[in-house]
Scaffold this active site. Structure first.
Site, short mmCIF file in Angstrom:
data_model
loop_
_atom_site.label_atom_id
_atom_site.label_comp_id
_atom_site.label_asym_id
_atom_site.label_seq_id
_atom_site.Cartn_x
_atom_site.Cartn_y
_atom_site.Cartn_z
N ARG A 188 43.64 31.69 28.75
CA ARG A 188 42.85 32.39 29.76
C ARG A 188 41.36 32.42 29.45
O ARG A 188 40.54 32.08 30.28
CB ARG A 188 43.37 33.82 29.94
CG ARG A 188 42.68 34.58 31.06
CD ARG A 188 43.22 35.98 31.20
NE ARG A 188 44.66 36.00 31.42
CZ ARG A 188 45.37 37.12 31.52
NH1 ARG A 188 44.77 38.29 31.38
NH2 ARG A 188 46.67 37.07 31.73
N HIS A 240 48.99 27.80 39.07
CA HIS A 240 48.40 28.97 38.42
C HIS A 240 48.92 30.24 39.08
O HIS A 240 48.34 30.74 40.06
CB HIS A 240 46.87 28.89 38.54
CG HIS A 240 46.13 29.77 37.58
ND1 HIS A 240 46.10 29.54 36.22
CD2 HIS A 240 45.41 30.89 37.78
CE1 HIS A 240 45.37 30.46 35.63
NE2 HIS A 240 44.94 31.30 36.55
N TYR A 259 36.42 31.20 55.09
CA TYR A 259 35.20 30.75 55.75
C TYR A 259 34.53 29.57 55.05
O TYR A 259 33.68 28.92 55.64
CB TYR A 259 34.18 31.90 55.83
CG TYR A 259 34.67 33.09 56.61
CD1 TYR A 259 35.01 32.97 57.96
CD2 TYR A 259 34.78 34.34 56.00
CE1 TYR A 259 35.45 34.07 58.67
CE2 TYR A 259 35.22 35.44 56.71
CZ TYR A 259 35.56 35.30 58.05
OH TYR A 259 36.00 36.38 58.76
#
Length: 764
Positions: free
Chosen positions: A39, A85, A129
């Protein structure tokens, strides 16, 4: 009888009987290792964390090449969390946004279309968007994924595969940097210039034992996407890269743009009427422009930066922050130094080269070790690519060999196919073909049986054999591997060279001294003022040095009158001495203007209500004061020692009961004597050297008295004589040069003063 474990019931099925402490520590260790390796820390080989690697892999699978159109970010995020993931969509999208921000990454890996945030600190638009595709840099980083260069592992659900690392030659770890916080460790790597990193790698490729100093002739320091100036010394930078830990001081760049063919680095933009303004064109990496401007504006509002009048954001595509000084007399360097100290126009970027090595072990590495291990990885990638290609060539040679056998025995092959029920087995036995060769011959099209095809096959076979020989030499020779890697790096450097728009260095390296504390008077515009203090304690400052013969024209409240008037500068600190022996300090720039009656001094400092003001004196750095109490005690003190930092002031003179501070006079540098007169009109004169210099105390006896106490004291030059003002309105001054009768040792009683000495027992 004591119980034993044999007496305990057996554990229930599915439960583990273990101490809570060990169970907790084991599970926390697993969590910590997962955080570190999966991570937070980047892999030194490709400079990526798993989430970034999976983002690029998913976009590659979606064919989002730079030459193709954009696709919705929501689709990319969906593929990543659905296939590779299994984490939250917000975390994945945030990681993707950072890869697209040209102010976060030196070489962005994602080409975003839409609102991906800005340097003002605004967040990106929602992923429904925005659209994205890969950049050329990302393609270079993933180059070779289909050539057997890296291992693949199953995804979390076992339905697909993903690469363990990216094999590309682009030095992403140093070029784009990384940051992250794991359990018990962290990493913070600044971006660098890719061309400089490649040059340093080439040095190590030729000489693995090259000194760090030789590498630093190429890697001069970080190269932040937002530019700025690194002002650390070469020794500081070298120590950071040697140990893998350190920090860099990064300053904003003051620049007005191109003038006369060169960059105007002072940042001073001349205006009409002789005024000027400062222009900031680049800010430190990681600093939000919006918050920076807010912080500067707050300094102006709080009057913590009185030499700055205004700040404006005139940025468009490029940064342009305009700073307007209070007046044209402000020193630009002092303004810059003040901003460096009070704002993030100078910030520190911590260096912590903590990365995962090839064995997935976290290590803090210096620049030499990091580049060495990265080169070792690239050699492995090079060899694996060659071995993979050799395998492909062998497969093709096997088929080409079978095709040539078929052409040499074409009539027999056709006969076998036409007459035999199992032609494949017959051909394999008769022509000693492999299963793949026989299957390929059977699958040949009739149009391939032309003579030209046979010639092309022979040419292909010769080319493949030659290529295989070269690749075999490459795999067997370390020197050939280094030579090939050098050629590949030099080819990559052409794309990211310092002479290209993408590769040109943005952050300058210019050593500068640490930020100094700017004195308060440097923050204030210096101009003359006349400070006026009334007997009732009202104080004000009138512009200019008003002549003493005009002081009678000052206006006061009814029943009030002038007590003190002194000439000063707005940069001065004013010493206010009270009769109780305490000294207070007031800044001349803090006083109300000359219009009106001013403000009560007691609103500015906490003077005891029963104390009266004895003196008002502008302080000087090397000035001295003669202090004397009504009991006849006194001493000399430095002005710098009596300046008070708080409203409560500073206790300087310790007084006897019923005594008060009665004399506070400045001592000129050439004064060598002291004159003291008591209420009994007796005068003594003695050398000033007999008076001790103290920062605080009662002092020594200056003159003895049977009755009364000290009336006045002053310092003077003995050779020039003692002067005093005559009575009346004439303002005449008398000077007594024959002081022999009054020159005695300190603490004597003295004798009556010369004829004509004022009846008020005052020297002025």
């Amino acid at each position: 009888m004591a119980s034993t474990t044999d007496d305990l019931p057996p554990p229930e099925p599915g439960n583990i009987d273990t101490p809570f402490g060990s169970a907790l520590s084991e599970r926390y260790l697993v969590y910590a290792l997962s955080t570190i390796t999966a991570r937070s820390l980047p892999d030194l080989r490709d400079g990526l964390k798993p989430v970034h690697r999976r983002l690029l892999w998913a976009m590659r699978a979606m064919r989002l090449d730079p030459s193709q159109g954009y696709k919705k970010s929501a689709r990319v995020v969906g593929d990543v969390i659905g296939k590779f993931h299994p984490h939250g969509d917000t975390a994945v999208y945030d990681a993707m946004v950072r890869l697209a921000q040209d102010f976060s990454l030196r070489y962005p890996l994602v080409d975003g279309q839409g609102n991906f945030g800005n340097i003002d600190g605004d967040n990106a638009a929602a992923y429904r968007y925005t659209e994205a595709r890969l950049t050329r840099v990302a393609i270079d980083l993933m180059q070779g994924l289909d050539e057997g260069t890296v291992d693949f592992r199953p995804t979390y659900n076992g339905e697909d595969e993903e690469p363990e690392i990216m094999p590309g030659l682009f030095p992403n770890l140093l070029a784009n940097g990384a940051s992250g916080i794991a359990v018990g460790m962290a990493t913070n790597i600044p971006p660098h210039n890719a061309a400089e990193v490649i040059d340093a790698a080439l040095v190590l490729l030729d000489n693995p034992r090259a000194e760090l100093a030789e590498l630093l002739t190429h890697v001069r320091g970080p190269d932040f996407p937002t530019g700025g100036v690194i002002v650390d010394s070469a020794e500081t930078i070298a120590h950071a890269y040697e140990t893998g830990r350190g920090s860099f001081r990064v300053r904003a760049r003051f620049s007005t743009g191109k003038q006369d063919g060169a960059w105007e680095e002072t940042g001073i933009e001349k205006q009409a009427g002789g005024t000027w303004q400062l222009v900031i064109s680049e800010i430190p990496y990681g600093v939000s422009k919006g918050k920076l401007i807010e912080a500067i504006a707050q300094l102006i509002a709080d009057k913590k930066l009185p030499i700055l009048e205004d700040v404006r954001d005139e940025s468009a595509e490029d940064i342009r922050i305009v700073l307007v000084p209070k007046s044209r007399n402000v020193d630009p360097d002092i303004l810059k130094e003040s901003l460096y100290r009070l704002t993030e126009l100078e910030s520190r970027f911590a260096l912590n080269l903590n990365v995962l090595d090839a064995t997935r072990t976290p290590k803090v590495m210096g620049l030499h070790q990091l580049l060495t291990e990265w080169l070792q990885h690239q050699i492995i990638v090079l060899v694996r690519r060659a071995e993979h290609r050799i395998g492909k060539i062998d497969d093709r040679l096997e088929l080409v060999g079978g095709y040539l056998i078929a052409f040499l025995n074409l009539d027999r092959v056709i006969e076998i196919i036409r007459t035999e029920d199992e032609p494949k087995a017959v051909m394999m036995a008769e022509f000693e073909l492999t299963d793949r060769q026989a299957e390929a011959i059977l699958n040949m099209r009739l149009r391939s049986l032309r003579k030209l095809e046979e010639m092309e096959l022979k040419r292909e076979q010769a080319d493949l054999i030659a290529e295989r020989e070269e690749l075999a030499k490459l795999v067997a020779s370390k020197d050939r591997q280094k030579t090939r890697l050098r050629k590949d790096l030099e080819k990559l450097k052409v794309v990211y060279g310092l002479d290209t728009p993408l590769g040109a260095r943005r952050t300058a390296i210019a050593e500068a001294a640490p930020v100094r504390d700017i004195p308060l008077d440097a923050m204030i515009e210096k101009e003359p003022v006349t400070v006026i203090l009334s007997k009732r304690g009202w104080i004000r400052a009138q512009r200019g040095h008003v002549p003493a013969d005009q002081w009678a024209e000052f206006k006061f409240k009814e029943g009030d009158e002038l007590a003190f008037a002194v000439h000063a500068q707005t940069t001065d600190k004013l010493l206010v001495a009270a009769s109780d022996g305490r000294f207070y300090t007031v800044g001349a720039d803090k006083l109300p203007g000359g219009r009106g009656f001013g403000e009560p001094l007691r609103l500015m400092v906490d003077i005891d209500p029963d104390a009266r003001i004895v003196a008002l004196i502008p302080a000087s750095a090397d000035g001295r004061l003669l202090l004397a109490s009504s009991s006849g005690h006194g001493f000399v003190t430095q002005m710098a020692d009596v300046i008070a930092e708080t409203r409560k002031g500073r206790n300087v003179v310790n007084l006897k009961p019923k005594a008060h501070l009665s004399v506070v006079r400045t001592i000129a540098a050439n004064h060598d004597s002291v004159a003291v007169i008591g209420e009994n009109r007796k005068l003594v004169v003695f050398p000033i050297a007999e008076v001790p210099v103290m920062a605080r105390g009662q002092g020594v006896m200056l003159q003895k008295y049977r009755d009364g106490g000290l009336s006045d004291a002053t310092s003077f030059v003995f050779a020039e004589g003692l002067s005093w003002t005559m009575g009346g309105e004439t303002g005449r001054v008398r000077t007594e040069t024959d002081l022999g009768p009054w020159r005695v040792a300190r603490s004597a009683s003295g004798r009556m003063p010369p004829t004509g000495f004022p009846r008020n027992n005052r020297f002025d």
